[in-house]
Design a protein around this motif. Structure first.
Motif, PDB file in Angstrom:
ATOM      1  N   GLU A  18      55.711 -51.901  43.003  1.00 53.80           N
ATOM      2  CA  GLU A  18      55.944 -52.076  41.572  1.00 53.80           C
ATOM      3  C   GLU A  18      56.133 -50.722  40.885  1.00 53.80           C
ATOM      4  O   GLU A  18      55.617 -49.703  41.332  1.00 53.80           O
ATOM      5  CB  GLU A  18      54.771 -52.828  40.922  1.00 53.80           C
ATOM      6  N   TRP A  55      42.942 -58.113  33.563  1.00 53.83           N
ATOM      7  CA  TRP A  55      42.726 -59.551  33.703  1.00 53.83           C
ATOM      8  C   TRP A  55      41.893 -59.841  34.953  1.00 53.83           C
ATOM      9  O   TRP A  55      40.922 -60.598  34.919  1.00 53.83           O
ATOM     10  CB  TRP A  55      44.088 -60.234  33.758  1.00 53.83           C
ATOM     11  N   SER A  89      47.799 -54.352  32.827  1.00 52.19           N
ATOM     12  CA  SER A  89      47.419 -55.615  32.195  1.00 52.19           C
ATOM     13  C   SER A  89      46.869 -56.591  33.238  1.00 52.19           C
ATOM     14  O   SER A  89      45.847 -57.251  33.027  1.00 52.19           O
ATOM     15  CB  SER A  89      48.630 -56.224  31.486  1.00 52.19           C
ATOM     16  N   ASN A  90      47.554 -56.695  34.372  1.00 49.89           N
ATOM     17  CA  ASN A  90      47.078 -57.558  35.458  1.00 49.89           C
ATOM     18  C   ASN A  90      45.721 -57.116  35.974  1.00 49.89           C
ATOM     19  O   ASN A  90      44.847 -57.934  36.275  1.00 49.89           O
ATOM     20  CB  ASN A  90      48.088 -57.551  36.614  1.00 49.89           C
ATOM     21  N   ASP A 135      52.341 -50.348  32.987  1.00 51.56           N
ATOM     22  CA  ASP A 135      51.729 -51.115  31.903  1.00 51.56           C
ATOM     23  C   ASP A 135      51.468 -52.563  32.321  1.00 51.56           C
ATOM     24  O   ASP A 135      50.403 -53.118  32.032  1.00 51.56           O
ATOM     25  CB  ASP A 135      52.625 -51.079  30.666  1.00 51.56           C
ATOM     26  N   ALA A 136      52.440 -53.174  32.999  1.00 48.04           N
ATOM     27  CA  ALA A 136      52.252 -54.552  33.461  1.00 48.04           C
ATOM     28  C   ALA A 136      51.160 -54.620  34.516  1.00 48.04           C
ATOM     29  O   ALA A 136      50.323 -55.534  34.514  1.00 48.04           O
ATOM     30  CB  ALA A 136      53.573 -55.099  34.019  1.00 48.04           C
ATOM     31  N   ALA A 137      51.158 -53.641  35.417  1.00 47.10           N
ATOM     32  CA  ALA A 137      50.128 -53.604  36.458  1.00 47.10           C
ATOM     33  C   ALA A 137      48.746 -53.400  35.847  1.00 47.10           C
ATOM     34  O   ALA A 137      47.757 -53.977  36.307  1.00 47.10           O
ATOM     35  CB  ALA A 137      50.432 -52.488  37.451  1.00 47.10           C
ATOM     36  N   LYS A 183      49.789 -63.189  36.014  1.00 51.00           N
ATOM     37  CA  LYS A 183      48.401 -62.773  36.209  1.00 51.00           C
ATOM     38  C   LYS A 183      47.896 -63.312  37.543  1.00 51.00           C
ATOM     39  O   LYS A 183      48.119 -64.466  37.896  1.00 51.00           O
ATOM     40  CB  LYS A 183      47.515 -63.319  35.080  1.00 51.00           C
ATOM     41  N   ASP A 224      56.270 -50.773  37.078  1.00 50.73           N
ATOM     42  CA  ASP A 224      55.791 -50.942  35.701  1.00 50.73           C
ATOM     43  C   ASP A 224      54.267 -50.800  35.649  1.00 50.73           C
ATOM     44  O   ASP A 224      53.529 -51.749  35.939  1.00 50.73           O
ATOM     45  CB  ASP A 224      56.222 -52.315  35.181  1.00 50.73           C
TER      46      ASP A 224
END
Length: 400
Positions: free
Chosen positions: A213, A225, A221-222, A217-219, A2, A215
């Motif tokens: 990048e 946040w 989520s970040n 989904d990961a991006a 994060k 991904d």
């Protein structure tokens, strides 16, 4: 991992001269009574900015481009283009007056200089920063200065030891005292800034593309946040300004002048307060003076189907016109505090229009696929749109 990203730039953009002036006036005039409006505005900002960031991340487009591609009807598409250009392009020109005038106010609090001369200096600095094309590194420096001033406001808040029970009551007990409607709209407008929706979508899109990048989904989520923490921090700073001003000025005077703003820092810094305030207001004003023309260029060029590359001639022309308009009005002698409050209130009235465009785009399955809005996101977004629309209508009713 994060990490902070474009969300912090968005927060820095709304912690500008408008936030300091509007929050100070709200605290001085109505104590803690309008803190509920700040709490709502932070909630509304997180809801809408999350959508804008998700849109930019998934589609690789800015908000204006997404809205443009959402309408099949030529009439609706042309109407949306007109409204975006009018609301963001013309609106930011008025908003820019407050940015420049507010930054000039910071200079004037430290040294003796006419408002016109200070405004001209700010306008030239903003032009130099935008024209250089090296604004990213400079923005980070300006954000650091804004955070420094914010840190001082938080320390000052604890130093003056406000009525904490009164703060909690103001946060969770909505009320609109006589004569406070404009400030309620202004508090919302200074936090839920319409142009930040365009700026956030475009900056997230460009940041993700440059990172390489894959991904999403990961991006995403970040990004959530980043958005929640950054905007929550910005809201905390605004709360500190309101509470400090309420403790220092509420009930002491019928009139609150811009020159009194630096006095909020005196319990902590003594004679050095005006210099710290000057640095903070200068940094906040310059950050906003860069962000407003830049966001207008993203919005207008995206809506008209033009390139949004920074070095494109049309892109440069849009931000230059917005900057020049704000500079002309500021140098002409517009009163700083009045210009800032007016610009923030105008943004509060424009917000429902932009939020509706965002909701329409976020429900396009062809555009977003499985990342389109769900029921909860639509309900939260709809609630925000309805409430800010009611505030705008109430203001129009009170005027006539």
């Amino acid at each position: 991992m994060k990490k902070f990203g474009p969300g912090l730039l968005v927060a820095a953009a709304f912690i500008g001269p408008g936030t300091v002036a509007t929050a100070s006036k709200a605290g001085a005039g109505f104590g803690f009574a309008l803190l509920w409006a700040l709490l709502f505005s932070v909630f509304a900002t997180i809801v809408l900015q999350e959508m804008a960031a998700r849109l930019g991340l998934v589609t690789g487009k800015g908000l204006a481009e997404a809205v443009r591609s959402s309408f099949k009807s030529p009439e609706l598409k042309n109407l949306s283009i007109f409204l975006i250009v009018a609301a963001i392009g013309l609106g930011n020109a008025a908003y820019q007056t407050g940015n420049i005038a507010g930054a000039a106010l910071g200079i004037n609090s430290a040294i003796e200089l006419s408002n016109q001369a200070a405004a001209a200096i700010i306008a030239l600095l903003a032009f130099a920063l935008l024209a250089s094309g090296q604004y990213k590194l400079i923005e980070k420096s300006l954000i650091a200065l804004v955070v420094l001033m914010s840190f001082v406001f938080l320390l000052t808040l604890f130093w003056v030891d406000p009525d904490w029970a009164g703060i909690l009551k103001g946060l969770f007990t909505p009320s609109i005292p006589d004569g406070s409607v404009l400030l309620v709209i202004a508090l919302i407008g200074t936090t839920v800034v319409p142009y930040n929706l365009f700026l956030h979508a475009s900056s997230v899109s460009k940041s993700f593309q440059e990172s390489g990048e894959q991904d999403i989904d990961a991006a995403l989520s970040n990004s959530r946040w980043d958005t929640g923490l950054s905007i929550g921090f910005g809201g905390l700073i605004t709360l500190a300004i309101i509470a400090t001003s309420a403790t220092a000025f509420f009930g002491q005077s019928d009139s609150f002048q811009a020159a009194q703003l630096a006095q909020q820092l005196e319990p902590l810094l003594g004679p050095a307060a005006k210099y710290c305030f000057a640095i903070g207001m200068l940094a906040a004003g310059l950050t906003s003076a860069i962000a407003a023309p830049l966001a207008a260029a993203f919005a207008v060029c995206g809506a008209l189907g033009w390139s949004t590359e920074f070095n494109n001639l049309r892109f440069r022309a849009v931000w230059f016109v917005v900057l020049l308009t704000g500079a002309v009005f500021a140098i002409a002698g517009t009163k700083p505090l009045a210009a800032i409050i007016f610009a923030q209130a105008a943004n509060g009235l424009l917000l429902p229009l932009i939020a509706i465009f965002l909701l329409l785009a976020m429900n396009q399955e062809k555009l977003l696929g499985t990342y389109k809005n769900g029921t909860l996101a639509n309900c939260l977004g709809g609630f925000v749109v309805i409430l800010v629309s009611c505030l705008g209508l109430y203001k129009l009713y009170s005027l006539f």
